[in-house]
Design a protein around this motif. Structure first.
Motif, PDB file in Angstrom:
ATOM      1  N   LEU A  61      -4.858  26.355  38.633  1.00  0.00           N
ATOM      2  CA  LEU A  61      -4.368  25.417  37.506  1.00  0.00           C
ATOM      3  C   LEU A  61      -4.041  23.568  38.513  1.00  0.00           C
ATOM      4  CD1 LEU A  61      -3.470  24.978  34.297  1.00  0.00           C
ATOM      5  CD2 LEU A  61      -0.366  24.728  36.002  1.00  0.00           C
ATOM      6  N   ASP A  62      -4.838  22.892  38.002  1.00  0.00           N
ATOM      7  CA  ASP A  62      -4.998  21.833  38.167  1.00  0.00           C
ATOM      8  C   ASP A  62      -4.899  20.610  37.443  1.00  0.00           C
ATOM      9  OD1 ASP A  62      -7.636  22.474  40.523  1.00  0.00           O
ATOM     10  OD2 ASP A  62      -8.250  23.573  38.179  1.00  0.00           O
ATOM     11  N   VAL A  63      -4.057  20.706  36.097  1.00  0.00           N
ATOM     12  CA  VAL A  63      -4.203  19.788  35.642  1.00  0.00           C
ATOM     13  C   VAL A  63      -3.073  20.378  34.507  1.00  0.00           C
ATOM     14  CG1 VAL A  63      -4.593  18.043  33.584  1.00  0.00           C
ATOM     15  CG2 VAL A  63      -6.181  18.354  36.008  1.00  0.00           C
ATOM     16  N   LEU A  64      -1.617  19.580  34.117  1.00  0.00           N
ATOM     17  CA  LEU A  64      -0.996  20.765  33.018  1.00  0.00           C
ATOM     18  C   LEU A  64      -0.257  18.762  32.748  1.00  0.00           C
ATOM     19  CD1 LEU A  64       1.825  21.515  32.281  1.00  0.00           C
ATOM     20  CD2 LEU A  64       3.291  20.428  33.324  1.00  0.00           C
ATOM     21  N   VAL A  65      -1.299  19.358  31.006  1.00  0.00           N
ATOM     22  CA  VAL A  65      -0.381  18.108  30.373  1.00  0.00           C
ATOM     23  C   VAL A  65       0.542  18.466  29.192  1.00  0.00           C
ATOM     24  CG1 VAL A  65      -1.244  16.930  27.860  1.00  0.00           C
ATOM     25  CG2 VAL A  65      -3.088  17.244  30.121  1.00  0.00           C
ATOM     26  N   ASN A  66       1.894  17.813  29.729  1.00  0.00           N
ATOM     27  CA  ASN A  66       2.895  17.879  28.723  1.00  0.00           C
ATOM     28  C   ASN A  66       2.769  17.391  27.507  1.00  0.00           C
ATOM     29  OD1 ASN A  66       4.736  19.624  29.562  1.00  0.00           O
ATOM     30  ND2 ASN A  66       5.084  17.645  31.766  1.00  0.00           N
ATOM     31  N   ALA A  67       2.338  18.310  26.052  1.00  0.00           N
ATOM     32  CA  ALA A  67       2.517  17.325  24.673  1.00  0.00           C
ATOM     33  C   ALA A  67       2.804  17.883  23.889  1.00  0.00           C
ATOM     34  CB  ALA A  67       0.918  17.576  24.621  1.00  0.00           C
ATOM     35  N   LYS A 112       0.732  22.250  42.966  1.00  0.00           N
ATOM     36  CA  LYS A 112       0.581  22.437  44.922  1.00  0.00           C
ATOM     37  C   LYS A 112      -0.805  23.402  45.587  1.00  0.00           C
ATOM     38  CE  LYS A 112       5.002  20.244  45.774  1.00  0.00           C
ATOM     39  NZ  LYS A 112       6.228  20.662  46.828  1.00  0.00           N
ATOM     40  N   ALA A 113      -1.149  24.046  45.046  1.00  0.00           N
ATOM     41  CA  ALA A 113      -1.857  25.084  45.885  1.00  0.00           C
ATOM     42  C   ALA A 113      -3.366  24.439  45.247  1.00  0.00           C
ATOM     43  CB  ALA A 113      -1.644  26.000  44.887  1.00  0.00           C
ATOM     44  N   SER A 114      -3.446  23.725  44.447  1.00  0.00           N
ATOM     45  CA  SER A 114      -4.877  23.308  44.049  1.00  0.00           C
ATOM     46  C   SER A 114      -4.907  22.192  45.562  1.00  0.00           C
ATOM     47  CB  SER A 114      -5.413  22.221  42.598  1.00  0.00           C
ATOM     48  OG  SER A 114      -4.369  21.578  42.270  1.00  0.00           O
ATOM     49  N   PRO A 150       1.574  14.238  49.101  1.00  0.00           N
ATOM     50  CA  PRO A 150       0.400  13.958  47.877  1.00  0.00           C
ATOM     51  C   PRO A 150      -0.610  14.880  47.402  1.00  0.00           C
ATOM     52  CG  PRO A 150       0.172  14.090  49.828  1.00  0.00           C
ATOM     53  CD  PRO A 150       1.550  14.699  50.208  1.00  0.00           C
ATOM     54  N   GLU A 151       0.052  16.015  47.034  1.00  0.00           N
ATOM     55  CA  GLU A 151      -1.114  17.750  46.189  1.00  0.00           C
ATOM     56  C   GLU A 151      -1.110  16.878  44.824  1.00  0.00           C
ATOM     57  OE1 GLU A 151       1.208  18.828  49.797  1.00  0.00           O
ATOM     58  OE2 GLU A 151       1.736  18.057  48.179  1.00  0.00           O
ATOM     59  N   VAL A 152       0.704  15.534  43.881  1.00  0.00           N
ATOM     60  CA  VAL A 152       0.375  16.356  42.872  1.00  0.00           C
ATOM     61  C   VAL A 152       0.630  14.657  42.441  1.00  0.00           C
ATOM     62  CG1 VAL A 152       1.319  17.639  40.635  1.00  0.00           C
ATOM     63  CG2 VAL A 152       0.695  18.495  43.276  1.00  0.00           C
ATOM     64  N   ARG A 153      -0.440  14.507  41.434  1.00  0.00           N
ATOM     65  CA  ARG A 153       0.038  13.094  41.290  1.00  0.00           C
ATOM     66  C   ARG A 153       0.507  13.108  39.564  1.00  0.00           C
ATOM     67  NH1 ARG A 153      -3.898  10.487  38.804  1.00  0.00           N
ATOM     68  NH2 ARG A 153      -5.509  11.960  38.555  1.00  0.00           N
ATOM     69  N   VAL A 154       1.855  12.384  39.306  1.00  0.00           N
ATOM     70  CA  VAL A 154       2.207  12.901  38.192  1.00  0.00           C
ATOM     71  C   VAL A 154       1.958  11.550  37.568  1.00  0.00           C
ATOM     72  CG1 VAL A 154       4.565  13.305  37.528  1.00  0.00           C
ATOM     73  CG2 VAL A 154       4.131  13.863  39.356  1.00  0.00           C
TER      74      VAL A 154
END
Length: 240
Positions: free
Chosen positions: A76-82, A125-127, A170-174
């Motif tokens: 999973l590369d992108v999570l969109v919380n909509a 993070k794994a991405s 640094p693995e995930v931007r928020v």
């Protein structure tokens, strides 16, 4: 796309798919939302997209969703919380904002967003280059929105974005995107007359389309790679 059957989530799904992304749309486990998600899938570019049931207010369903995504896609590369919910309550009517409504407002609009991030953080993070984009609102900063509880929950999204940006780097931007008024059915009772009056008092003289907000979400993924912990306001200048 958590809540990908809604107007903003659906538009974001279409824009991401047009760039070659494979999309997972989550929806609550009822026939109406399943049908809406299926309708969105039919509009996406490319293949391999899927709609799966999950409820942000029920963490067990999010965990099951993560397991299904991992089994199907391995990443999973992108999570969109909509995902979101609101019910208009006049701010001066304190009695109408009862405990049950407050609890539901926070369960969906804040706790649910955090639960989704908590659940999917290991995959992101794994991405190695994961991204989270949550939907906030200018109500979180100006205190003017469908209810006081909604304003507070969206303010919480902005603070959560800052806090999680520190701990997941640094693995995930928020990041978060904060719309003003959007031309959708999200807020019950708002009609064309409300939209017209709102547009007249907005510097750019219109309200946002779902595509406007989706474009900002896409920009977080494609153009703003050195940004994290920030809430981007997309409101046509309404909050000025």
């Amino acid at each position: 796309m958590v809540g990908g059957a809604g107007a903003i989530g659906a538009s974001a799904a279409r824009q991401f798919s047009s760039l070659g992304a494979r999309i997972v749309i989550s929806h609550r486990d009822d026939s109406r939302e399943a049908a809406a998600a299926a309708d969105v899938l039919a509009t996406l570019t490319g293949e391999g997209h899927v709609a799966l049931a999950a409820d942000v207010a029920q963490t067990a369903t999010l965990i099951a969703l993560r397991q299904e995504i991992e089994a199907r896609f391995g990443r999973l590369d992108v999570l969109v919380n909509a995902a979101g919910f609101t019910k208009p309550v006049p701010h001066a009517n304190l009695e109408a904002l009862d405990d049950e409504l407050i609890d539901r407002m926070f369960a969906v609009n804040w706790r649910g967003q955090f639960a989704a991030i908590r659940t999917f953080a290991p995959l992101l993070k794994a991405s190695g280059d994961g991204l989270i984009v949550s939907i906030s609102s200018i109500a979180g900063s100006n205190g003017i929105g469908s209810s006081i509880a909604y304003c507070a929950a969206k303010a919480g999204i902005d603070v959560m974005t800052k806090s999680l940006a520190r701990v997941l780097a640094p693995e995930v931007r928020v990041l978060a995107v904060a719309p003003g008024v959007v031309d959708s059915g999200f807020v019950p009772g708002r009609d064309a007359d409300f939209n017209t009056r709102t547009a007249a008092t907005t510097p750019l003289k219109r309200i946002a389309s779902a595509d406007d907000i989706a474009s900002a979400i896409l920009a977080c993924a494609t153009q703003l790679g050195f940004s994290t912990g920030t809430t981007f306001v997309v409101d046509g200048g309404r909050s000025l």
